[in-house]
Design a protein around this motif. Structure first.
Motif, PDB file in Angstrom:
ATOM      1  N   SER A 155     -90.786  99.622 -36.116  1.00  0.00           N
ATOM      2  CA  SER A 155     -90.449 100.555 -35.038  1.00  0.00           C
ATOM      3  C   SER A 155     -91.629 101.425 -34.620  1.00  0.00           C
ATOM      4  CB  SER A 155     -89.288 101.460 -35.463  1.00  0.00           C
ATOM      5  OG  SER A 155     -88.116 100.711 -35.727  1.00  0.00           O
ATOM      6  N   SER A 156     -92.686 101.453 -35.412  1.00  0.00           N
ATOM      7  CA  SER A 156     -93.763 102.402 -35.148  1.00  0.00           C
ATOM      8  C   SER A 156     -94.761 101.863 -34.121  1.00  0.00           C
ATOM      9  CB  SER A 156     -94.501 102.750 -36.444  1.00  0.00           C
ATOM     10  OG  SER A 156     -95.289 101.655 -36.873  1.00  0.00           O
ATOM     11  N   ARG A 157     -95.320 102.764 -33.353  1.00  0.00           N
ATOM     12  CA  ARG A 157     -96.376 102.395 -32.417  1.00  0.00           C
ATOM     13  C   ARG A 157     -97.595 101.861 -33.164  1.00  0.00           C
ATOM     14  NH1 ARG A 157     -96.225 105.618 -27.330  1.00  0.00           N
ATOM     15  NH2 ARG A 157     -94.154 106.515 -27.158  1.00  0.00           N
ATOM     16  N   GLU A 158     -97.856 102.436 -34.336  1.00  0.00           N
ATOM     17  CA  GLU A 158     -99.037 102.048 -35.093  1.00  0.00           C
ATOM     18  C   GLU A 158     -98.965 100.572 -35.526  1.00  0.00           C
ATOM     19  OE1 GLU A 158     -97.225 104.765 -35.645  1.00  0.00           O
ATOM     20  OE2 GLU A 158     -98.647 106.223 -34.801  1.00  0.00           O
ATOM     21  N   PHE A 159     -97.767 100.110 -35.868  1.00  0.00           N
ATOM     22  CA  PHE A 159     -97.650  98.705 -36.278  1.00  0.00           C
ATOM     23  C   PHE A 159     -98.105  97.782 -35.158  1.00  0.00           C
ATOM     24  CE2 PHE A 159     -95.429  94.656 -36.414  1.00  0.00           C
ATOM     25  CZ  PHE A 159     -95.692  94.232 -37.698  1.00  0.00           C
ATOM     26  N   TRP A 160     -97.699  98.072 -33.918  1.00  0.00           N
ATOM     27  CA  TRP A 160     -98.007  97.190 -32.799  1.00  0.00           C
ATOM     28  C   TRP A 160     -99.421  97.388 -32.259  1.00  0.00           C
ATOM     29  CZ3 TRP A 160     -94.954  93.213 -32.474  1.00  0.00           C
ATOM     30  CH2 TRP A 160     -93.679  93.323 -33.038  1.00  0.00           C
ATOM     31  N   ALA A 161    -100.130  98.370 -32.809  1.00  0.00           N
ATOM     32  CA  ALA A 161    -101.549  98.539 -32.479  1.00  0.00           C
ATOM     33  C   ALA A 161    -102.444  97.741 -33.416  1.00  0.00           C
ATOM     34  CB  ALA A 161    -101.932 100.021 -32.538  1.00  0.00           C
ATOM     35  N   GLN A 162    -101.876  97.159 -34.469  1.00  0.00           N
ATOM     36  CA  GLN A 162    -102.644  96.371 -35.422  1.00  0.00           C
ATOM     37  C   GLN A 162    -103.084  95.038 -34.802  1.00  0.00           C
ATOM     38  OE1 GLN A 162    -101.209  97.002 -39.836  1.00  0.00           O
ATOM     39  NE2 GLN A 162     -99.438  96.544 -38.556  1.00  0.00           N
ATOM     40  N   SER A 163    -103.985  94.368 -35.498  1.00  0.00           N
ATOM     41  CA  SER A 163    -104.455  93.069 -35.041  1.00  0.00           C
ATOM     42  C   SER A 163    -103.340  92.033 -35.127  1.00  0.00           C
ATOM     43  CB  SER A 163    -105.638  92.606 -35.890  1.00  0.00           C
ATOM     44  OG  SER A 163    -105.198  92.276 -37.206  1.00  0.00           O
ATOM     45  N   GLN A 164    -103.527  90.926 -34.411  1.00  0.00           N
ATOM     46  CA  GLN A 164    -102.558  89.836 -34.455  1.00  0.00           C
ATOM     47  C   GLN A 164    -102.377  89.326 -35.889  1.00  0.00           C
ATOM     48  OE1 GLN A 164    -101.178  90.040 -31.232  1.00  0.00           O
ATOM     49  NE2 GLN A 164    -101.433  87.864 -30.891  1.00  0.00           N
ATOM     50  N   GLY A 165    -103.484  89.228 -36.635  1.00  0.00           N
ATOM     51  CA  GLY A 165    -103.411  88.726 -38.002  1.00  0.00           C
ATOM     52  C   GLY A 165    -102.630  89.632 -38.929  1.00  0.00           C
ATOM     53  N   GLU A 166    -102.816  90.946 -38.781  1.00  0.00           N
ATOM     54  CA  GLU A 166    -102.098  91.897 -39.623  1.00  0.00           C
ATOM     55  C   GLU A 166    -100.597  91.852 -39.334  1.00  0.00           C
ATOM     56  OE1 GLU A 166    -105.165  95.568 -40.399  1.00  0.00           O
ATOM     57  OE2 GLU A 166    -104.570  95.188 -38.322  1.00  0.00           O
ATOM     58  N   ARG A 167    -100.248  91.756 -38.073  1.00  0.00           N
ATOM     59  CA  ARG A 167     -98.836  91.673 -37.718  1.00  0.00           C
ATOM     60  C   ARG A 167     -98.224  90.361 -38.227  1.00  0.00           C
ATOM     61  NH1 ARG A 167     -99.804  93.449 -31.577  1.00  0.00           N
ATOM     62  NH2 ARG A 167     -98.284  91.797 -31.194  1.00  0.00           N
ATOM     63  N   ALA A 168     -98.962  89.270 -38.089  1.00  0.00           N
ATOM     64  CA  ALA A 168     -98.454  87.977 -38.559  1.00  0.00           C
ATOM     65  C   ALA A 168     -98.199  88.011 -40.062  1.00  0.00           C
ATOM     66  CB  ALA A 168     -99.446  86.873 -38.204  1.00  0.00           C
ATOM     67  N   ALA A 169     -99.099  88.639 -40.812  1.00  0.00           N
ATOM     68  CA  ALA A 169     -98.916  88.732 -42.273  1.00  0.00           C
ATOM     69  C   ALA A 169     -97.669  89.530 -42.616  1.00  0.00           C
ATOM     70  CB  ALA A 169    -100.154  89.365 -42.904  1.00  0.00           C
ATOM     71  N   ALA A 170     -97.398  90.584 -41.837  1.00  0.00           N
ATOM     72  CA  ALA A 170     -96.202  91.389 -42.077  1.00  0.00           C
ATOM     73  C   ALA A 170     -94.936  90.570 -41.835  1.00  0.00           C
ATOM     74  CB  ALA A 170     -96.221  92.627 -41.174  1.00  0.00           C
ATOM     75  N   PHE A 171     -94.910  89.797 -40.772  1.00  0.00           N
ATOM     76  CA  PHE A 171     -93.731  88.971 -40.494  1.00  0.00           C
ATOM     77  C   PHE A 171     -93.571  87.860 -41.528  1.00  0.00           C
ATOM     78  CE2 PHE A 171     -93.833  90.872 -36.189  1.00  0.00           C
ATOM     79  CZ  PHE A 171     -92.485  91.186 -36.072  1.00  0.00           C
ATOM     80  N   GLU A 172     -94.672  87.344 -42.057  1.00  0.00           N
ATOM     81  CA  GLU A 172     -94.566  86.369 -43.147  1.00  0.00           C
ATOM     82  C   GLU A 172     -93.813  86.971 -44.325  1.00  0.00           C
ATOM     83  OE1 GLU A 172     -98.201  84.584 -44.417  1.00  0.00           O
ATOM     84  OE2 GLU A 172     -98.877  84.199 -42.361  1.00  0.00           O
ATOM     85  N   ARG A 173     -94.139  88.211 -44.664  1.00  0.00           N
ATOM     86  CA  ARG A 173     -93.452  88.877 -45.767  1.00  0.00           C
ATOM     87  C   ARG A 173     -91.965  89.036 -45.471  1.00  0.00           C
ATOM     88  NH1 ARG A 173     -96.842  94.217 -46.826  1.00  0.00           N
ATOM     89  NH2 ARG A 173     -95.095  94.603 -48.269  1.00  0.00           N
ATOM     90  N   LEU A 174     -91.629  89.371 -44.242  1.00  0.00           N
ATOM     91  CA  LEU A 174     -90.218  89.536 -43.872  1.00  0.00           C
ATOM     92  C   LEU A 174     -89.468  88.212 -43.971  1.00  0.00           C
ATOM     93  CD1 LEU A 174     -90.454  91.930 -40.792  1.00  0.00           C
ATOM     94  CD2 LEU A 174     -89.785  92.508 -43.130  1.00  0.00           C
ATOM     95  N   ARG A 175     -90.123  87.109 -43.597  1.00  0.00           N
ATOM     96  CA  ARG A 175     -89.445  85.807 -43.663  1.00  0.00           C
ATOM     97  C   ARG A 175     -89.171  85.383 -45.098  1.00  0.00           C
ATOM     98  NH1 ARG A 175     -93.133  84.680 -39.526  1.00  0.00           N
ATOM     99  NH2 ARG A 175     -94.469  83.397 -40.860  1.00  0.00           N
ATOM    100  N   ARG A 176     -89.931  85.908 -46.042  1.00  0.00           N
ATOM    101  CA  ARG A 176     -89.737  85.537 -47.448  1.00  0.00           C
ATOM    102  C   ARG A 176     -88.629  86.341 -48.129  1.00  0.00           C
ATOM    103  NH1 ARG A 176     -95.642  85.290 -47.609  1.00  0.00           N
ATOM    104  NH2 ARG A 176     -95.676  87.390 -48.527  1.00  0.00           N
ATOM    105  N   LEU A 177     -88.130  87.376 -47.475  1.00  0.00           N
ATOM    106  CA  LEU A 177     -87.075  88.189 -48.073  1.00  0.00           C
ATOM    107  C   LEU A 177     -85.771  87.411 -48.170  1.00  0.00           C
ATOM    108  CD1 LEU A 177     -87.637  91.611 -46.243  1.00  0.00           C
ATOM    109  CD2 LEU A 177     -88.430  90.955 -48.531  1.00  0.00           C
ATOM    110  N   ASP A 178     -84.919  87.826 -49.111  1.00  0.00           N
ATOM    111  CA  ASP A 178     -83.627  87.159 -49.284  1.00  0.00           C
ATOM    112  C   ASP A 178     -82.671  87.445 -48.128  1.00  0.00           C
ATOM    113  OD1 ASP A 178     -84.433  86.081 -51.693  1.00  0.00           O
ATOM    114  OD2 ASP A 178     -83.654  87.765 -52.874  1.00  0.00           O
ATOM    115  N   ALA A 179     -82.842  88.573 -47.467  1.00  0.00           N
ATOM    116  CA  ALA A 179     -81.948  88.962 -46.369  1.00  0.00           C
ATOM    117  C   ALA A 179     -82.769  89.703 -45.322  1.00  0.00           C
ATOM    118  CB  ALA A 179     -80.821  89.857 -46.890  1.00  0.00           C
ATOM    119  N   PRO A 180     -82.311  89.743 -44.067  1.00  0.00           N
ATOM    120  CA  PRO A 180     -83.050  90.454 -43.028  1.00  0.00           C
ATOM    121  C   PRO A 180     -83.262  91.922 -43.380  1.00  0.00           C
ATOM    122  CG  PRO A 180     -81.393  89.045 -42.032  1.00  0.00           C
ATOM    123  CD  PRO A 180     -81.149  89.017 -43.512  1.00  0.00           C
TER     124      PRO A 180
END
Length: 413
Positions: free
Chosen positions: A9-34
């Motif tokens: 939800s933060s503005r700072e997250f979406w100011a990060q590089s494409q690679g940093e954001r992609a790594a964050a979403f990779e972590r979310l996909r590995r979670l047991d639940a959303p």
């Protein structure tokens, strides 16, 4: 268990590089639940209860196909906060509606976007593409590819479809930039309150522009889309003036901005993947369709859509309650490792390629997907035949959580 130490939800997250954001979403996909995220305070909307981030391909597809449970009309689909009433007047298009109202509007406008109708536009798209490349060559190296080519083509096609004269095109572009500016201060200003006012003003001005045009076409119809929509009658139904204005704003969002950013991203991807460029140029006719699909997959021009649960429901083993919000992150679903092998590889021969760059199958699948594909294909064919060695360097990206865009892209010939 992975501890999530970032905030979508933060503005700072979406100011990060494409690679940093992609790594964050990779972590979310590995979670047991959303994962669940709180909503941030913004001046122009009431703070909501938070949302679940749907980041896996299967979850985004499942929610999209079940529109009766995952509602687009309860507060809107294009923002995470519920749309305030004064915003609904300008941005309450069919993308922010449920059936039967959504189906009624889609039925009226869909006749202009059949595959046959779009194919008839091919000569016009080819002519505009030729003009764009002519201007690029005249300007020489060092110009902005977005301004000269990527933004110009889809804008002119949409405006010509609606019957807006060339003199209004820059006016339309400036206001669509504000509407899709996200957090970007270049278009929306630094102050969130100012951003809300600019959004409202841009929506109001575009609605007024197309309503004035519609009033003229009501008196003096021509062969443009505005005339067809004003005088069209499908099962006794017509668009109201307010619906026509909101539809035009939707056209700009879905039919202009997404194509613009896919074209810019295509040049960037071909620049940083010279081996893929060589592969494509070796068989441009045969490989271009696959290249277009892969560009849209990797670009994911629209980052998300939001839904709200109409009842308690279980999706892929996770339970949701009536009133819960879920956000469908296409940018993550399109690189889901369980669906796309080597997901970050730019593979123009990828087959199958069930990307969600135009949304997932369901009532809200992109109405203009045929048009977008045709525009990207025709422009890239013209560009790569005439300027096969063009390169785009150092993309300046839009600071937005909604549109994955390139604002500026310098090119060399």
């Amino acid at each position: 268990m992975d501890v999530i130490d970032f905030d979508l939800s933060s503005r700072e997250f979406w100011a990060q590089s494409q690679g940093e954001r992609a790594a964050a979403f990779e972590r979310l996909r590995r979670l047991d639940a959303p994962a669940f995220f709180e909503e941030i305070e913004i001046p122009w909307a009431e703070r909501g209860p938070g949302y679940y981030a749907l980041v896996r391909h299967a979850d985004v597809v499942g929610a999209s196909r079940n529109a009766k449970v995952f509602s687009s009309g309860q507060g809107g689909a294009t923002t995470i906060p519920d749309l305030p009433e004064d915003f609904v007047e300008y941005f309450g298009s069919m993308i922010n509606m449920d059936d039967p109202k959504h189906a009624r509007l889609r039925r009226i406008v869909s006749r202009a976007f059949t595959a046959t109708m779009v194919t008839q536009l091919k000569d016009q798209i080819a002519a505009v593409s030729t003009q764009c490349v002519d201007q690029l060559l005249d300007a020489g190296s060092g110009g902005d590819f977005v301004d000269l080519v990527a933004a110009r083509l889809p804008l002119k096609i949409i405006c010509d479809l609606m019957g807006l004269p060339d003199s209004e095109h820059q006016y339309v572009l400036d206001r669509s930039n504000v509407i899709l500016s996200g957090f970007d201060p270049e278009y929306a200003g630094e102050d969130p309150t100012e951003t809300g006012l600019k959004l409202l003003n841009a929506g109001m001005e575009l609605q007024q522009l197309v309503q004035d045009l519609a009033a003229e076409r009501e008196r003096n119809p021509t062969g443009d889309l505005t005339s067809a929509l004003v005088h069209g009658n499908v099962d006794g139904e017509k668009l109201t003036m307010q619906e026509l204005g909101s539809f035009f704003i939707l056209l700009l969002v879905a039919g202009n901005e997404t194509t613009r950013h896919s074209i810019s991203s295509a040049l960037h991807l071909l620049t940083v993947n010279p081996d893929v460029r060589a592969q494509l140029l070796a068989d441009l006719d045969g490989r271009l369709p696959g290249a277009v699909e892969e560009v849209v997959r990797l670009t994911s021009p629209v980052i998300y859509m939001r839904r709200k649960l109409t009842r308690d429901f279980e999706l892929n083993g996770h339970g949701y309650r009536e009133g819960d919000k879920v956000v469908l992150f296409y940018c993550s679903a399109n690189v889901d490792e369980t669906v796309f092998p080597d997901p970050y590889r730019f593979d123009i021969t990828r087959d199958p390629n069930p990307h969600l760059g135009f949304g997932a199958a369901g009532p809200h699948f992109c109405l203009g997907a045929h048009l977008a594909r045709l525009e990207i294909t025709v422009l890239l064919e013209e560009l790569l035949r005439r300027v096969p060695t063009i390169e785009g360097a150092d993309p300046v990206r839009l600071h937005s959580n909604f549109i994955n865009g390139i604002k500026h892209l310098r090119y060399t010939l």
